[in-house]
Scaffold this active site. Structure first.
Site, PDB file in Angstrom:
ATOM      1  N   ASP A   5     -24.252  11.772  -4.609  1.00 28.82           N
ATOM      2  CA  ASP A   5     -24.873  12.755  -5.492  1.00 28.82           C
ATOM      3  C   ASP A   5     -26.375  12.816  -5.228  1.00 28.82           C
ATOM      4  O   ASP A   5     -27.080  11.840  -5.411  1.00 28.82           O
ATOM      5  CB  ASP A   5     -24.617  12.372  -6.956  1.00 28.82           C
ATOM      6  CG  ASP A   5     -25.227  13.358  -7.931  1.00 28.82           C
ATOM      7  OD1 ASP A   5     -24.508  14.257  -8.391  1.00 28.82           O
ATOM      8  OD2 ASP A   5     -26.432  13.229  -8.235  1.00 28.82           O
ATOM      9  N   TYR A  13     -34.932  15.681  -5.705  1.00 31.32           N
ATOM     10  CA  TYR A  13     -35.033  14.276  -5.302  1.00 31.32           C
ATOM     11  C   TYR A  13     -35.794  14.127  -3.981  1.00 31.32           C
ATOM     12  O   TYR A  13     -36.268  13.037  -3.664  1.00 31.32           O
ATOM     13  CB  TYR A  13     -33.649  13.645  -5.132  1.00 31.32           C
ATOM     14  CG  TYR A  13     -32.783  13.612  -6.366  1.00 31.32           C
ATOM     15  CD1 TYR A  13     -33.288  13.937  -7.632  1.00 31.32           C
ATOM     16  CD2 TYR A  13     -31.439  13.262  -6.285  1.00 31.32           C
ATOM     17  CE1 TYR A  13     -32.480  13.917  -8.758  1.00 31.32           C
ATOM     18  CE2 TYR A  13     -30.625  13.229  -7.410  1.00 31.32           C
ATOM     19  CZ  TYR A  13     -31.144  13.563  -8.640  1.00 31.32           C
ATOM     20  OH  TYR A  13     -30.335  13.545  -9.745  1.00 31.32           O
ATOM     21  N   LYS A  45     -27.962  19.761  -6.189  1.00 33.17           N
ATOM     22  CA  LYS A  45     -28.273  20.529  -7.392  1.00 33.17           C
ATOM     23  C   LYS A  45     -29.428  21.492  -7.150  1.00 33.17           C
ATOM     24  O   LYS A  45     -30.365  21.178  -6.414  1.00 33.17           O
ATOM     25  CB  LYS A  45     -28.632  19.594  -8.552  1.00 33.17           C
ATOM     26  CG  LYS A  45     -27.646  18.461  -8.766  1.00 33.17           C
ATOM     27  CD  LYS A  45     -28.095  17.535  -9.880  1.00 33.17           C
ATOM     28  CE  LYS A  45     -27.351  16.224  -9.842  1.00 33.17           C
ATOM     29  NZ  LYS A  45     -27.836  15.315  -8.785  1.00 33.17           N
ATOM     30  N   HIS A  51     -29.233  22.285 -12.185  1.00 34.19           N
ATOM     31  CA  HIS A  51     -29.740  20.965 -12.551  1.00 34.19           C
ATOM     32  C   HIS A  51     -30.082  20.835 -14.040  1.00 34.19           C
ATOM     33  O   HIS A  51     -29.819  19.795 -14.644  1.00 34.19           O
ATOM     34  CB  HIS A  51     -30.963  20.618 -11.700  1.00 34.19           C
ATOM     35  CG  HIS A  51     -31.193  19.162 -11.535  1.00 34.19           C
ATOM     36  ND1 HIS A  51     -31.750  18.607 -10.415  1.00 34.19           N
ATOM     37  CD2 HIS A  51     -30.927  18.113 -12.347  1.00 34.19           C
ATOM     38  CE1 HIS A  51     -31.819  17.291 -10.534  1.00 34.19           C
ATOM     39  NE2 HIS A  51     -31.334  16.961 -11.706  1.00 34.19           N
TER      40      HIS A  51
END
Length: 281
Positions: free
Chosen positions: A46, A51, A76, A109
């Site tokens: 994931d 990120y 996401k 998200h």
């Protein structure tokens, strides 16, 4: 090696119930630890655009020797990219970083209620699924109201809702609503934060009873109550320990005791932002 059980989405696809998350993992580190996660047995990874490590995850996938059908990859859409056309563009950029042609799951998200673009964004995810670019589509950090609006305005029910969820904040009402609509629940921050949960006397006591670590116990609790769970660690030994949670079976009294740790009724327990009011880019 024990294989993770799978859960079935409302679209007929399946997801490994135990996955590996890479929040707050730098891109160059992500390549190494995702490869270690594959070696430990994880097949579900994931990540997310925000990120900043989709490229590292992509390099780990490319170097793993695993076939596409052997792994499950989620990423996401970030808040600043919400909107129909911008979602389609952001998806292609994520896919380029991941080095993939088809994605297993794509999520919105955050709800971003003030921005109020999530319905148009959801329509773009529906279009990506129709085109065969994404197998399953879902959301992250959505409320009951947000989920219901997506369903009412598009007729398409999200496959999953990824939310903050741990024994101190078990989200029972949101989980129950999801279950009533056929929406799976996925837990982020599944071990809490800062070590408080893992040092809890109840958790420590039950873990000792099973000759397990507190982290293994909490992961096993998530699995037992039906959550998809994505623990994160950048320590190789702990990555292996987390995967070994699959071998731990809890009894009803264990689950009841851990359920009793929930602090939601007292208005406490939440670690991250409240999706009902959060609004950030």
């Amino acid at each position: 090696m024990t294989l993770s059980p799978t859960l079935t989405f409302n679209d007929g696809n399946t997801i490994p119930q135990l996955g590996y998350g890479v929040w707050q993992v730098e891109d160059d580190v992500a390549e190494k630890v995702v490869f270690q996660a594959f070696e430990a047995g994880f097949r579900h990874i994931d990540t997310a655009k925000i990120y900043g490590n989709e490229s590292g995850v992509g390099r780990a996938i490319a170097g793993s020797g695993l076939k596409p059908e052997e792994i499950f990859i989620t990423t996401k859409l970030w808040n600043a990219d919400q909107g129909y056309e911008s979602t389609l563009q952001a998806f292609e950029e994520s896919m380029e970083r991941l080095g993939l042609e088809t994605l297993d799951m794509y999520l919105i998200h955050w709800l971003q209620p003030k921005q109020d673009k999530y319905v148009d964004t959801w329509k773009a995810l529906i279009e990506l699924q129709k085109r065969g670019r994404v197998k399953s589509i879902g959301v992250s950090n959505f409320t009951v109201e947000g989920l219901q609006r997506l369903i009412d305005e598009t007729g398409v029910v999200p496959a999953i809702n990824q939310i903050e969820l741990h024994p101190y904040f078990s989200q029972s009402e949101l989980r129950a609503f999801g279950a009533s609509k056929g929406i799976l629940t996925q837990a982020w921050s599944p071990l809490g934060q800062g070590g408080e949960l893992l040092e809890d006397a109840v958790v420590a006591g039950i873990a000792a009873k099973h000759n397990a670590t507190p982290a293994q116990l909490v992961i096993a609790w998530h699995l037992a109550i039906g959550n998809v769970v994505i623990p994160k660690s950048v320590t190789e030994s702990r990555i292996h320990e987390n995967y070994a949670s699959l071998d731990l079976t809890l009894d009803a009294s264990d689950i009841e005791a851990i359920n009793g740790l929930d602090r939601s009724a007292a208005g406490a327990g939440r670690i991250g932002p409240d999706p009902a009011v959060s609004d950030f880019a």
